[in-house]
Design a protein around this motif. Sequence first.
Motif, mmCIF file in Angstrom:
data_model
loop_
_atom_site.group_PDB
_atom_site.id
_atom_site.type_symbol
_atom_site.label_atom_id
_atom_site.label_comp_id
_atom_site.label_asym_id
_atom_site.label_seq_id
_atom_site.Cartn_x
_atom_site.Cartn_y
_atom_site.Cartn_z
ATOM 1 N N LYS A 34 0.773 -1.637 -0.003
ATOM 2 C CA LYS A 34 0.238 -0.330 -0.067
ATOM 3 C C LYS A 34 0.933 1.182 -0.135
ATOM 4 O O LYS A 34 0.734 2.400 -0.763
ATOM 5 C CB LYS A 34 -0.611 -0.374 0.929
ATOM 6 N N ALA A 35 2.257 1.286 1.033
ATOM 7 C CA ALA A 35 2.729 2.446 0.415
ATOM 8 C C ALA A 35 3.559 2.687 -0.392
ATOM 9 O O ALA A 35 3.569 3.827 -0.703
ATOM 10 C CB ALA A 35 4.094 2.999 1.685
ATOM 11 N N LEU A 36 3.718 1.297 -1.395
ATOM 12 C CA LEU A 36 4.002 1.909 -2.474
ATOM 13 C C LEU A 36 2.952 2.016 -3.625
ATOM 14 O O LEU A 36 3.333 2.131 -5.232
ATOM 15 C CB LEU A 36 5.077 0.281 -3.011
ATOM 16 N N GLY A 37 1.832 1.955 -3.093
ATOM 17 C CA GLY A 37 0.807 2.864 -4.220
ATOM 18 C C GLY A 37 -0.024 1.689 -4.787
ATOM 19 O O GLY A 37 -0.802 1.690 -5.544
ATOM 20 N N ALA A 38 -0.376 0.644 -4.074
ATOM 21 C CA ALA A 38 -1.736 -0.849 -4.447
ATOM 22 C C ALA A 38 -2.590 0.042 -3.733
ATOM 23 O O ALA A 38 -3.015 0.536 -2.651
ATOM 24 C CB ALA A 38 -1.425 -1.623 -3.578
ATOM 25 N N ALA A 88 -3.330 5.688 -2.878
ATOM 26 C CA ALA A 88 -2.457 5.031 -2.950
ATOM 27 C C ALA A 88 -2.041 5.323 -4.509
ATOM 28 O O ALA A 88 -0.502 5.016 -4.222
ATOM 29 C CB ALA A 88 -3.343 3.856 -2.708
ATOM 30 N N GLN A 89 -2.680 6.204 -5.252
ATOM 31 C CA GLN A 89 -2.430 6.691 -7.118
ATOM 32 C C GLN A 89 -1.445 7.959 -6.498
ATOM 33 O O GLN A 89 -0.308 7.877 -7.290
ATOM 34 C CB GLN A 89 -3.410 6.974 -7.405
ATOM 35 N N ARG A 107 0.731 8.707 -3.463
ATOM 36 C CA ARG A 107 1.532 8.109 -2.872
ATOM 37 C C ARG A 107 2.520 6.977 -3.802
ATOM 38 O O ARG A 107 3.815 7.592 -4.040
ATOM 39 C CB ARG A 107 1.818 7.171 -1.494
ATOM 40 N N ASN A 108 2.231 6.598 -4.933
ATOM 41 C CA ASN A 108 2.925 6.336 -5.729
ATOM 42 C C ASN A 108 3.337 6.912 -6.572
ATOM 43 O O ASN A 108 4.864 6.513 -7.365
ATOM 44 C CB ASN A 108 1.818 4.580 -6.552
ATOM 45 N N PHE A 137 9.465 6.035 -0.194
ATOM 46 C CA PHE A 137 9.581 5.624 1.158
ATOM 47 C C PHE A 137 10.527 4.822 1.070
ATOM 48 O O PHE A 137 11.060 3.696 0.461
ATOM 49 C CB PHE A 137 8.254 4.457 2.112
ATOM 50 N N PRO A 173 6.245 -0.788 -6.896
ATOM 51 C CA PRO A 173 6.243 -0.001 -6.980
ATOM 52 C C PRO A 173 5.641 0.401 -8.481
ATOM 53 O O PRO A 173 4.575 1.134 -9.008
ATOM 54 C CB PRO A 173 6.489 1.185 -6.963
ATOM 55 N N TYR A 220 2.190 -1.202 -9.858
ATOM 56 C CA TYR A 220 1.119 -0.800 -9.219
ATOM 57 C C TYR A 220 0.816 0.743 -9.840
ATOM 58 O O TYR A 220 0.113 1.850 -9.895
ATOM 59 C CB TYR A 220 1.500 -0.136 -7.923
#
Lengths: 409, 233
Positions: free
Chosen positions: A317-321, B78-79, B81-82, B87, B107, B110
Amino acid sequence: MFDLDLWREIFQSISKNKLRSLLSGFTVSFAILLFTLLFGIANGLENTFNSFFKDDAQNSIFIRPGKTTKPYKGFKAGRDIQFKNEDYDYLKEHFGDKVQYITSRVYKNLSASYKNEKSSYTIRAVHPDHQYLEKTLVYEGRYISVKDLQENSKVIVIGRLVEEDLFTKTIALGKYLNLGGIQYKVVGVYRDDGGDNEERMIYMPITTAQKIYGNNDYVDQINLTYNPEMDFDQALSFSNLLTKKLKERFNVSPKDQRAVRVRNMAEASKGINQMTTVLGILVLVIGMGTLIAGIVGIANIMIFVVKERTKELGIRKALGATPKSIVTMIMLESVIVTALAGYLGLLMGMGILELIGDGLKEYFITNPSVDTGLIIGATIALIIAGAIAGYVPAKRAASIKPIVALRDE
Amino acid sequence: MLEIKNLHKSYPIGKDSLHVLKGIDLSVQAGELVAIMGSSGSGKSTLLNIIGMLDEADEGEYFLDDVPIKNLNEKKAAQYRNKFLGFIFQSFNLIAYKNAVENVSLPLYYQGIGRKERQEKAMFHLGKVGLTDWAKHLPNELSGGQKQRVAIARALAANPKLLLADEPTGALDTTTSCEIMEFIQQLNDEGKTILIVTHEEDIANMCKRIIRLKDGVIMEDSFVTQVRASQYV
């Protein structure tokens, strides 16, 4: 919409976490295995019961004469009762509206020979209706006809195994078979689901047998089927009426059980039908219980799996899931594991049934198997179960905040 | 680049609530290398989580690259963050059953980038952190420094506007810490904006700007002369 990458992700997750996948799969495999075995064995029991009645019409009534056991109207006990053609005519005339098919039977045991092959067979001399009563399946030629009866033709219809025994090098149809010194023309060959004995019979016109063997009009047995529209109670009262009328006709005491014996298949088959129904319900309940236990099992394991993967899901989720991608991933994984494991259990169950199936005959289990419809149904049920079992934990996983998940050391 | 105005955050503890951030104002320009310092409980991690959209503020404004970050639903967060953020964690947070290159390409997965392009980009970034030869190794076959470098490559893979590092050297020895810091400085030299949460003075001094938090407010915000990590290696 086929997302190859998503499937790659899922298969990697399944194959790289073998123990986890194996654990969740095992429960399902085992549940389906039990389910399959249970249904197979229940089917086997039912097959056995059905085979008892398979070769005869279910609405049959068999009437056999016997010996009187009680003196009545001036007759002594121990008198032989003999049916004749006139009794057949009487039944046909008086109960014609309730009777579907009716036939007389005369039994003979004769040795048969064709060229060098020789063997002894039971002959049944019958009316044409007999074909329907006995569910005789003529696959070559024809059955006994009314014309054969009128002309006292010397024709016979032989069982499949009679042909196999005697006509080793040629086909039987149209050949002449020697029965006790007289030549009979083979006009038909039949199959019968009643087993080997039923396929080692020879049928001939009843008039021919009466004329040649004894020159009388004696009948050994009368079989009939009642109108199939009658329900069980009507059928029972019909056979009771038959018994009463026949006892009157032969001056037999109404209390004499052995002089005229009327056997109604409805009575026997009703008991069996009830039993198989109860058995079916029982198996269904137990089977469903097993299946539900399996589903609960996999739901449990999925919750554990999601717990175990909390951190991984947090990272994703942190990576964008997106939450949707998490739900899809967990659910598909669950569905795949369930479906594969279930299918494996099914195959194992079917394999076991196949292997031990023949050895269970002495325990009244014939040909235990599960049918295709059940297999498809169970597979669909599994996939749905896998989806449900996966959905709740997946939904929960998707709602976990990444920081909470990442803090989870 | 980053604009924060009057940011408040409190956590409920039983019936009371703990006021963690009490009005933070912060502005970070592109290309800065900022250390956020403070003792535990000062609110530095909470601030980073809010900046990282892993948590939401109760009050205040937050703009990232002129985009208001407010009332995000999970999908939008989520979008963002991506798209915006990379991080780097203290405990690396690599996925254990994926090898280095698979971790780096996650990443990109995603982002909906195709497999082949993902592979190429991931290999490029692994090359940048000097781990091309380790691409097929699982995290447990790598040393701590290597793991953190994989994590940095992963953070860079999506080409984010802002790198967030939460105690990036916290689990590493001094030498490895300096290696990682040297690397972070290089990235910054190339123009990346980087925020580092740390409680080590040494690490903070390797940044260009130090923000000291205490009890939820900024005590000190000063630009410092950067100490190059290379001199320690």
